[in-house]
Design an enzyme around this catalytic site. Structure first.
Site, PDB file in Angstrom:
ATOM      1  N   ASP A  16     -33.296 -29.180  -2.443  1.00 36.67           N
ATOM      2  CA  ASP A  16     -32.475 -29.987  -3.357  1.00 36.67           C
ATOM      3  C   ASP A  16     -33.308 -31.100  -4.003  1.00 36.67           C
ATOM      4  OD1 ASP A  16     -29.803 -29.485  -3.960  1.00 36.67           O
ATOM      5  OD2 ASP A  16     -29.090 -30.174  -1.995  1.00 36.67           O
ATOM      6  N   GLN A  62     -24.573 -29.652   1.298  1.00 35.49           N
ATOM      7  CA  GLN A  62     -23.747 -29.841   0.100  1.00 35.49           C
ATOM      8  C   GLN A  62     -23.112 -31.235   0.109  1.00 35.49           C
ATOM      9  OE1 GLN A  62     -23.659 -27.687  -2.431  1.00 35.49           O
ATOM     10  NE2 GLN A  62     -22.252 -28.927  -3.639  1.00 35.49           N
ATOM     11  N   LYS A 102     -23.966 -20.313  -4.852  1.00 32.27           N
ATOM     12  CA  LYS A 102     -25.362 -20.321  -4.390  1.00 32.27           C
ATOM     13  C   LYS A 102     -25.627 -19.115  -3.479  1.00 32.27           C
ATOM     14  CE  LYS A 102     -25.493 -25.343  -4.898  1.00 32.27           C
ATOM     15  NZ  LYS A 102     -25.430 -26.688  -4.291  1.00 32.27           N
TER      16      LYS A 102
HETATM   17  N1  GUN Z   1     -23.154 -31.736  -5.035  1.00 36.47           N
HETATM   18  C1  GUN Z   1     -23.169 -31.709  -6.382  1.00 36.47           C
HETATM   19  N2  GUN Z   1     -24.362 -31.257  -6.842  1.00 36.47           N
HETATM   20  C2  GUN Z   1     -25.105 -30.990  -5.753  1.00 36.47           C
HETATM   21  C3  GUN Z   1     -26.428 -30.481  -5.583  1.00 36.47           C
HETATM   22  O1  GUN Z   1     -27.181 -30.202  -6.518  1.00 36.47           O
HETATM   23  N3  GUN Z   1     -26.832 -30.337  -4.284  1.00 36.47           N
HETATM   24  C4  GUN Z   1     -26.053 -30.658  -3.234  1.00 36.47           C
HETATM   25  N4  GUN Z   1     -26.546 -30.509  -2.005  1.00 36.47           N
HETATM   26  N5  GUN Z   1     -24.816 -31.134  -3.361  1.00 36.47           N
HETATM   27  C5  GUN Z   1     -24.361 -31.293  -4.618  1.00 36.47           C
END
Ligand code: GUN
Length: 293
Positions: free
Chosen positions: A119, A96, A52
């Protein structure tokens, strides 16, 4: 069979985002800024967050990474979230997941300002999604919708079977595919761990979206000739053939399923890259204050 090429598509969309960032900056706008909060150092979370951050640089966004040890208290984490909520330079941020067991994920999600929740996990964004009100879509479903749209895959009147009911992928994906819009207008069946006769259901699917996290769960017997298959799985399976000691494996037995499909997404190189694109698109919306809360 047409490969749903996440690498090619994500490169194209990132170039579009980069061009928009250049336009924004030329018009005197500040640089869009995404922040990530990472707790602990699980290999998978580290690598997703690194992806990211790297993508932010590629499109000209500013990024910040805030790290905490596994032992961080819930209060300390919530205080950081509140500080980021109040930081005017940060347009959007993510925490995350997964988080350590002693931290209440719901409290974390609900502490993030809906207007910075890129998100799309806050109940306000989830509720808006259900009622088709402008909102941040969760990144993976958003990326999949982009993939379907850009490959011009027909969806109206089709039977879409979603495998998995997670808050992050399966549940929102099923809502999006049922909406009265394009992509959408599908008749949707949402299958989960208690579903009986799953093969009877999947063999009637025009579109299968597999998001259960079980490597190679979808076999060729489960797929109708000509179906569209979208694989959301990204499980690390031990392997002595790779340097890392694992192989990223999807929910679909690609080798045996692909010849039956009209379209199929590979793993890696499919939905995973589109998830990052979904997050970048949300961050751009946040920077432009496109969604009113
Ligand atoms: N863990 C797995 N997929 C995601 C996601 O799309 N966002 C976040 N914050 N954590 C994750």
């Amino acid at each position: 069979m047409i490969l749903l090429d996440g690498k090619k598509l994500s490169t194209e969309i990132k170039a579009e985002i980069a061009a928009e960032v250049t336009r924004l900056k030329a018009a005197g706008h500040k640089t869009p800024h995404l922040a990530a909060i990472l707790v602990g150092n699980s290999g998978a979370s580290e690598s997703y967050v690194a992806g990211k951050i790297k993508s932010c640089a590629e499109v000209g966004f500013k990024s910040s990474l805030f790290r905490f040890e596994d032992s961080v208290s819930e209060k300390e984490l919530l205080d950081k979230i509140k500080a980021v909520n109040n930081d005017a330079d940060i347009d959007g941020f993510i925490v995350q997941l997964p988080l350590p067991k002693h931290i209440n994920v719901q409290k974390v999600t609900e502490t993030i300002l809906p207007s910075k929740d890129v998100d799309g996990f806050h109940p306000i964004n989830v509720g808006r999604l259900m009622q088709n009100i402008p909102c941040y879509l969760p990144a993976t479903p958003f990326g999949i919708m982009q993939m379907i749209e850009r490959y011009k895959i027909e969806t109206a009147g089709k039977h879409c079977v979603v495998l998995g009911r997670s808050n992050i992928v399966g549940l929102p994906m099923s809502m999006l595919m049922a909406r009265n819009t394009y992509p959408g207008n599908c008749t949707v069946t949402l299958c989960h761990s208690k579903t009986k006769n799953i093969q009877e259901i999947t063999t009637t699917a025009d579109i299968i979206i597999a998001a259960i996290g079980q490597p190679k769960f979808v076999t060729k017997e489960m797929v109708k000739e000509g179906a569209v298959v979208i694989d959301v799985g990204i499980t690390r399976v031990p392997s002595d053939k790779t340097k890392s000691g694992y192989k990223i494996t999807g929910d679909v037995d690609f080798e045996n399923v692909s010849s039956k499909c009209s379209y199929i997404s590979p793993v890696p190189g499919g939905v995973g890259l589109m998830t990052i694109v979904g997050l970048l698109m949300n961050t751009l919306k946040a920077a432009r204050k496109e969604i009113q809360f």
